[in-house]
Design a protein around this motif. Sequence first.
Motif, PDB file in Angstrom:
ATOM      1  N   GLY A  30       0.858  -1.171   0.113  1.00 21.29           N
ATOM      2  CA  GLY A  30      -0.072  -0.015   0.046  1.00 21.29           C
ATOM      3  C   GLY A  30       0.838   1.301   0.055  1.00 21.29           C
ATOM      4  N   CYS A  31       0.274   2.431   0.038  1.00 16.63           N
ATOM      5  CA  CYS A  31       0.977   3.896  -0.210  1.00 16.63           C
ATOM      6  C   CYS A  31       1.076   4.505   1.064  1.00 16.63           C
ATOM      7  N   VAL A  32       1.441   5.603   1.310  1.00 17.32           N
ATOM      8  CA  VAL A  32       1.473   6.063   2.324  1.00 17.32           C
ATOM      9  C   VAL A  32       0.912   7.452   2.116  1.00 17.32           C
ATOM     10  N   LEU A  33       0.096   7.909   3.453  1.00 13.91           N
ATOM     11  CA  LEU A  33      -0.875   9.287   3.106  1.00 13.91           C
ATOM     12  C   LEU A  33      -0.154  10.025   4.029  1.00 13.91           C
ATOM     13  N   GLU A  34       0.110  11.281   3.653  1.00 22.29           N
ATOM     14  CA  GLU A  34       0.670  12.310   4.759  1.00 22.29           C
ATOM     15  C   GLU A  34      -0.456  13.321   4.694  1.00 22.29           C
ATOM     16  N   VAL A  35      -1.078  13.273   5.791  1.00 20.34           N
ATOM     17  CA  VAL A  35      -2.328  14.264   5.861  1.00 20.34           C
ATOM     18  C   VAL A  35      -2.027  15.547   6.655  1.00 20.34           C
ATOM     19  N   GLY A  36      -1.724  16.419   5.895  1.00 19.76           N
ATOM     20  CA  GLY A  36      -1.128  17.879   6.324  1.00 19.76           C
ATOM     21  C   GLY A  36       0.275  17.964   6.012  1.00 19.76           C
ATOM     22  N   LEU A  37       0.394  18.819   4.777  1.00 22.90           N
ATOM     23  CA  LEU A  37       1.848  18.752   4.342  1.00 22.90           C
ATOM     24  C   LEU A  37       2.568  20.207   5.171  1.00 22.90           C
ATOM     25  N   GLY A  38       1.804  20.985   5.436  1.00 28.27           N
ATOM     26  CA  GLY A  38       2.515  22.102   6.272  1.00 28.27           C
ATOM     27  C   GLY A  38       3.736  22.613   5.696  1.00 28.27           C
ATOM     28  N   ASN A  39       4.992  22.610   6.324  1.00 27.08           N
ATOM     29  CA  ASN A  39       6.184  23.083   5.597  1.00 27.08           C
ATOM     30  C   ASN A  39       6.788  22.096   4.868  1.00 27.08           C
ATOM     31  N   GLY A  40       6.179  20.675   5.080  1.00 22.32           N
ATOM     32  CA  GLY A  40       6.986  19.677   4.094  1.00 22.32           C
ATOM     33  C   GLY A  40       8.109  18.964   4.988  1.00 22.32           C
ATOM     34  N   ARG A  41       8.250  19.284   6.151  1.00 23.94           N
ATOM     35  CA  ARG A  41       9.220  18.495   6.876  1.00 23.94           C
ATOM     36  C   ARG A  41       9.007  16.938   6.805  1.00 23.94           C
ATOM     37  N   THR A  42       7.814  16.665   7.535  1.00 22.24           N
ATOM     38  CA  THR A  42       7.856  15.366   7.776  1.00 22.24           C
ATOM     39  C   THR A  42       7.457  14.532   6.374  1.00 22.24           C
ATOM     40  N   TYR A  43       6.925  15.165   5.395  1.00 24.35           N
ATOM     41  CA  TYR A  43       6.579  14.698   4.104  1.00 24.35           C
ATOM     42  C   TYR A  43       8.253  14.304   3.639  1.00 24.35           C
ATOM     43  N   ASP A  44       9.022  15.379   3.465  1.00 24.63           N
ATOM     44  CA  ASP A  44      10.412  15.150   3.167  1.00 24.63           C
ATOM     45  C   ASP A  44      10.966  14.016   3.762  1.00 24.63           C
ATOM     46  N   HIS A  45      10.959  13.954   5.112  1.00 20.11           N
ATOM     47  CA  HIS A  45      11.586  12.718   5.932  1.00 20.11           C
ATOM     48  C   HIS A  45      10.971  11.350   5.351  1.00 20.11           C
ATOM     49  N   LEU A  46       9.594  11.331   5.148  1.00 17.41           N
ATOM     50  CA  LEU A  46       8.779  10.335   4.844  1.00 17.41           C
ATOM     51  C   LEU A  46       9.323   9.634   3.540  1.00 17.41           C
ATOM     52  N   ARG A  47       9.661  10.639   2.588  1.00 17.87           N
ATOM     53  CA  ARG A  47      10.015  10.259   1.146  1.00 17.87           C
ATOM     54  C   ARG A  47      11.581   9.719   1.180  1.00 17.87           C
ATOM     55  N   GLU A  48      12.259  10.274   2.222  1.00 12.72           N
ATOM     56  CA  GLU A  48      13.820  10.048   2.360  1.00 12.72           C
ATOM     57  C   GLU A  48      13.905   8.441   2.841  1.00 12.72           C
ATOM     58  N   ILE A  49      12.891   8.272   3.984  1.00 14.83           N
ATOM     59  CA  ILE A  49      12.881   6.844   4.608  1.00 14.83           C
ATOM     60  C   ILE A  49      12.226   5.763   4.041  1.00 14.83           C
ATOM     61  N   LEU A  50      11.370   6.266   3.186  1.00 17.26           N
ATOM     62  CA  LEU A  50      10.467   4.980   2.404  1.00 17.26           C
ATOM     63  C   LEU A  50      10.599   5.464   0.901  1.00 17.26           C
ATOM     64  N   PRO A  51      11.672   5.285   0.212  1.00 19.56           N
ATOM     65  CA  PRO A  51      11.985   5.849  -1.074  1.00 19.56           C
ATOM     66  C   PRO A  51      11.100   5.304  -1.997  1.00 19.56           C
ATOM     67  N   GLU A  52      10.849   3.769  -1.708  1.00 14.37           N
ATOM     68  CA  GLU A  52      10.129   2.937  -2.593  1.00 14.37           C
ATOM     69  C   GLU A  52       8.575   2.976  -2.648  1.00 14.37           C
ATOM     70  N   ILE A  55       3.889   8.012  -2.104  1.00 12.82           N
ATOM     71  CA  ILE A  55       3.220   9.055  -0.880  1.00 12.82           C
ATOM     72  C   ILE A  55       2.275  10.087  -1.364  1.00 12.82           C
ATOM     73  N   PHE A  56       1.054   9.941  -1.142  1.00 11.83           N
ATOM     74  CA  PHE A  56      -0.087  10.869  -1.382  1.00 11.83           C
ATOM     75  C   PHE A  56       0.046  12.027  -0.248  1.00 11.83           C
ATOM     76  N   VAL A  57      -0.050  13.244  -0.642  1.00 17.08           N
ATOM     77  CA  VAL A  57      -0.043  14.162   0.368  1.00 17.08           C
ATOM     78  C   VAL A  57      -1.314  15.145   0.257  1.00 17.08           C
ATOM     79  N   PHE A  58      -1.772  15.661   1.699  1.00 17.31           N
ATOM     80  CA  PHE A  58      -3.262  16.354   1.549  1.00 17.31           C
ATOM     81  C   PHE A  58      -2.806  17.633   2.427  1.00 17.31           C
ATOM     82  N   ASP A  59      -3.544  18.553   1.863  1.00 20.10           N
ATOM     83  CA  ASP A  59      -3.517  20.113   2.493  1.00 20.10           C
ATOM     84  C   ASP A  59      -4.516  21.010   1.800  1.00 20.10           C
TER      85      ASP A  59
END
Length: 163
Positions: A30-52, A55-59
């Motif tokens: 399955g995919c990853v959902l980032e609910v709340g992009l904000g500044n993008g810090r946690t999104y950036d970390h998620l794509r770094e630690i789960l590169p494969e 990731i869908f992002v909501f804001d």
Amino acid sequence: MSRLDSFIRRLTAQKRLLEDVAGRIPGIDGCVLEVGLGNGRTYDHLREILPEREIFVFDRDLSCHPSCMPDGEHMILGEIRDTLAYCGPRVKTQAALIHADIGSGDPTTDLATSSWLSPLVDARAAPGGYVLSGLPLDLPSFEAFPMPEGIRPGRYNLYRKPL
Ligand SMILES: C[S@@+](CC[C@H](N)C(=O)[O-])C[C@H]1O[C@@H](n2cnc3c(N)ncnc32)[C@H](O)[C@@H]1O
């Protein structure tokens, strides 16, 4: 505790927990959902630690750092109450991990958010999938995990959907 200390602890908890959960999902499709992009810090970390992972992002806004901009296919703009409910045509798989960071700090708003967010998260999570949320969610059929040592209970919330 000063607001600076509280902010540092919150970010430290986010990083540790994202890494902890990333290590738990290799067997879950399955995919990853980032609910709340904000500044993008946690999104950036998620794509770094789960590169494969996809990731869908909501804001409702696109106000992240320019280096953390998701592509148009994966950025879902609008009110999350609507977009998470109706994202099915774009987000074709259920989620191995949902990270929700949309707390406002206002207890009444946060209770309301938790009440509409909980069933949407339940519907989007894959069997065996994990939910990491700043707000406590009402997910009675999920298993709630204790926080790893060093993270104050209640600072963040971790749940797993049964298989
Ligand atoms: C605290 S920030 C997320 C911070 C992010 N985790 C980071 O590391 O940069 C919360 C974001 O959620 C968005 N948000 C909050 N409630 C929302 C809602 N109901 N619909 C759409 N976006 C929402 C806000 O616009 C804000 O950008």
